[in-house]
Structure formats: structure tokens, C-alpha cells
Design a protein around this motif. Structure first.
Motif, mmCIF file in Angstrom:
data_model
loop_
_atom_site.group_PDB
_atom_site.id
_atom_site.type_symbol
_atom_site.label_atom_id
_atom_site.label_comp_id
_atom_site.label_asym_id
_atom_site.label_seq_id
_atom_site.Cartn_x
_atom_site.Cartn_y
_atom_site.Cartn_z
ATOM 1 N N ALA A 54 76.519 -22.818 -50.513
ATOM 2 C CA ALA A 54 75.088 -23.036 -50.234
ATOM 3 C C ALA A 54 74.859 -23.253 -48.744
ATOM 4 O O ALA A 54 73.891 -22.724 -48.172
ATOM 5 C CB ALA A 54 74.570 -24.225 -51.037
ATOM 6 N N ARG A 55 75.740 -24.026 -48.075
ATOM 7 C CA ARG A 55 75.597 -24.231 -46.626
ATOM 8 C C ARG A 55 75.757 -22.915 -45.871
ATOM 9 O O ARG A 55 75.036 -22.648 -44.916
ATOM 10 C CB ARG A 55 76.632 -25.244 -46.138
ATOM 11 N N PHE A 56 76.707 -22.080 -46.305
ATOM 12 C CA PHE A 56 76.918 -20.800 -45.638
ATOM 13 C C PHE A 56 75.697 -19.893 -45.800
ATOM 14 O O PHE A 56 75.246 -19.265 -44.847
ATOM 15 C CB PHE A 56 78.170 -20.113 -46.195
ATOM 16 N N ARG A 57 75.147 -19.844 -47.017
ATOM 17 C CA ARG A 57 73.954 -19.012 -47.235
ATOM 18 C C ARG A 57 72.768 -19.511 -46.415
ATOM 19 O O ARG A 57 72.004 -18.710 -45.875
ATOM 20 C CB ARG A 57 73.616 -18.986 -48.721
ATOM 21 N N ALA A 58 72.612 -20.829 -46.302
ATOM 22 C CA ALA A 58 71.534 -21.386 -45.482
ATOM 23 C C ALA A 58 71.743 -21.011 -44.020
ATOM 24 O O ALA A 58 70.783 -20.679 -43.315
ATOM 25 C CB ALA A 58 71.481 -22.902 -45.652
ATOM 26 N N TRP A 59 72.984 -21.052 -43.558
ATOM 27 C CA TRP A 59 73.272 -20.658 -42.182
ATOM 28 C C TRP A 59 72.927 -19.186 -41.959
ATOM 29 O O TRP A 59 72.366 -18.826 -40.934
ATOM 30 C CB TRP A 59 74.752 -20.903 -41.881
ATOM 31 N N LEU A 60 73.269 -18.336 -42.936
ATOM 32 C CA LEU A 60 72.946 -16.908 -42.810
ATOM 33 C C LEU A 60 71.442 -16.691 -42.674
ATOM 34 O O LEU A 60 71.000 -15.848 -41.895
ATOM 35 C CB LEU A 60 73.462 -16.129 -44.018
ATOM 36 N N GLU A 61 70.658 -17.450 -43.410
ATOM 37 C CA GLU A 61 69.200 -17.294 -43.351
ATOM 38 C C GLU A 61 68.624 -17.817 -42.036
ATOM 39 O O GLU A 61 67.621 -17.316 -41.563
ATOM 40 C CB GLU A 61 68.557 -18.014 -44.530
ATOM 41 N N ARG A 62 69.271 -18.831 -41.426
ATOM 42 C CA ARG A 62 68.766 -19.432 -40.185
ATOM 43 C C ARG A 62 69.110 -18.627 -38.941
ATOM 44 O O ARG A 62 68.424 -18.741 -37.931
ATOM 45 C CB ARG A 62 69.355 -20.831 -39.997
ATOM 46 N N ARG A 63 70.171 -17.860 -38.986
ATOM 47 C CA ARG A 63 70.611 -17.207 -37.756
ATOM 48 C C ARG A 63 69.612 -16.148 -37.296
ATOM 49 O O ARG A 63 68.913 -15.531 -38.091
ATOM 50 C CB ARG A 63 72.001 -16.610 -37.925
ATOM 51 N N ARG A 64 69.592 -15.970 -35.981
ATOM 52 C CA ARG A 64 68.663 -15.005 -35.396
ATOM 53 C C ARG A 64 69.181 -13.584 -35.568
ATOM 54 O O ARG A 64 70.377 -13.345 -35.409
ATOM 55 C CB ARG A 64 68.489 -15.284 -33.903
ATOM 56 N N PRO A 65 68.309 -12.657 -35.859
ATOM 57 C CA PRO A 65 68.766 -11.268 -35.956
ATOM 58 C C PRO A 65 69.187 -10.752 -34.581
ATOM 59 O O PRO A 65 68.622 -11.130 -33.557
ATOM 60 C CB PRO A 65 67.542 -10.519 -36.481
ATOM 61 N N VAL A 66 70.169 -9.903 -34.574
ATOM 62 C CA VAL A 66 70.708 -9.370 -33.328
ATOM 63 C C VAL A 66 69.775 -8.319 -32.737
ATOM 64 O O VAL A 66 69.644 -8.202 -31.534
ATOM 65 C CB VAL A 66 72.115 -8.775 -33.575
ATOM 66 N N GLY A 67 69.131 -7.548 -33.560
ATOM 67 C CA GLY A 67 68.235 -6.517 -33.067
ATOM 68 C C GLY A 67 68.937 -5.194 -32.816
ATOM 69 O O GLY A 67 68.330 -4.263 -32.297
ATOM 70 N N VAL A 68 70.202 -5.095 -33.135
ATOM 71 C CA VAL A 68 70.977 -3.877 -32.942
ATOM 72 C C VAL A 68 71.686 -3.595 -34.266
ATOM 73 O O VAL A 68 72.269 -4.486 -34.872
ATOM 74 C CB VAL A 68 72.026 -4.058 -31.820
ATOM 75 N N THR A 69 71.642 -2.353 -34.683
ATOM 76 C CA THR A 69 72.296 -2.002 -35.937
ATOM 77 C C THR A 69 73.792 -1.799 -35.717
ATOM 78 O O THR A 69 74.257 -1.634 -34.579
ATOM 79 C CB THR A 69 71.711 -0.707 -36.522
ATOM 80 N N THR A 70 74.514 -1.788 -36.785
ATOM 81 C CA THR A 70 75.954 -1.559 -36.722
ATOM 82 C C THR A 70 76.263 -0.186 -36.129
ATOM 83 O O THR A 70 77.177 -0.041 -35.316
ATOM 84 C CB THR A 70 76.564 -1.668 -38.132
ATOM 85 N N ASP A 71 75.489 0.808 -36.517
ATOM 86 C CA ASP A 71 75.701 2.158 -35.979
ATOM 87 C C ASP A 71 75.489 2.186 -34.467
ATOM 88 O O ASP A 71 76.237 2.848 -33.739
ATOM 89 C CB ASP A 71 74.770 3.164 -36.653
#
Length: 83
Positions: A54-71
Motif C-alpha cells: 500500500a505504501r509503494f502504491r501511494a508513492w507511485l501515485e504521488r510521484r511526478r510524471p517525467v514527461g518523456v516516454t520510454t520510447d
């Protein structure tokens, strides 16, 4: 529980560890008296595991998007640029 003489335990230690790894408890004896037990570690509490997820999923939701795709990152790497 399996009982093993100390001399046998010394000779087959790796095998005994493998058995303990699979959940078996082994009593080591000397002159017919138990002197030690090899036991598997206690299982982690499932509630603690769920809380960590649950803490990991909450961290994933809080993090800022990078704005660059993997490709796009892979294209930059192929061009020799560091990202």
C-alpha cells in the motif's frame, strides 16, 4: 521433526539447510541428547506485507510524471545522449 547426530549434521550440513529452507525442523543431537535445532525463519506477517504494498502504491501515485516516454528515452540513448 527430524533428529540428526552432530557428526552426521556436520557431514551433510548443506543438505540439512536445504531441508530447513523447505520448512522442516531438524534437531541436532549429541550422545542422544538434543543440543540444537535448525528451524526456518518465521514467516513475515501478511499485514506488514500488505502495508508495504500500500505504501509503494501511494508513492507511485504521488510521484511526478517525467514527461518523456520510454520510447523517447530509448531514442535519446541510441543517439548517444545521456539521460
Amino acid at each position: 521433526m527430524r533428529e540428526v547426530a552432530a557428526t552426521e549434521a556436520r557431514a551433510r550440513f548443506a543438505e540439512l539447510l536445504r531441508q530447513v529452507e523447505y520448512g522442516e525442523t531438524v534437531a541436532i543431537t549429541r550422545h542422544g541428547r538434543t543440543v540444537a535445532h535448525l528451524t526456518p525463519p518465521p514467516h513475515r506477517d501478511s499485514e506488514a506485507r500488505e502495508a508495504a504494498v500500500a505504501r509503494f502504491r501511494a508513492w507511485l501515485e504521488r510521484r511526478r510524471p517525467v514527461g518523456v516516454t520510454t520510447d523517447e528515452i530509448l531514442d535519446l540513448i541510441r543517439e548517444g545522449r545521456r539521460f
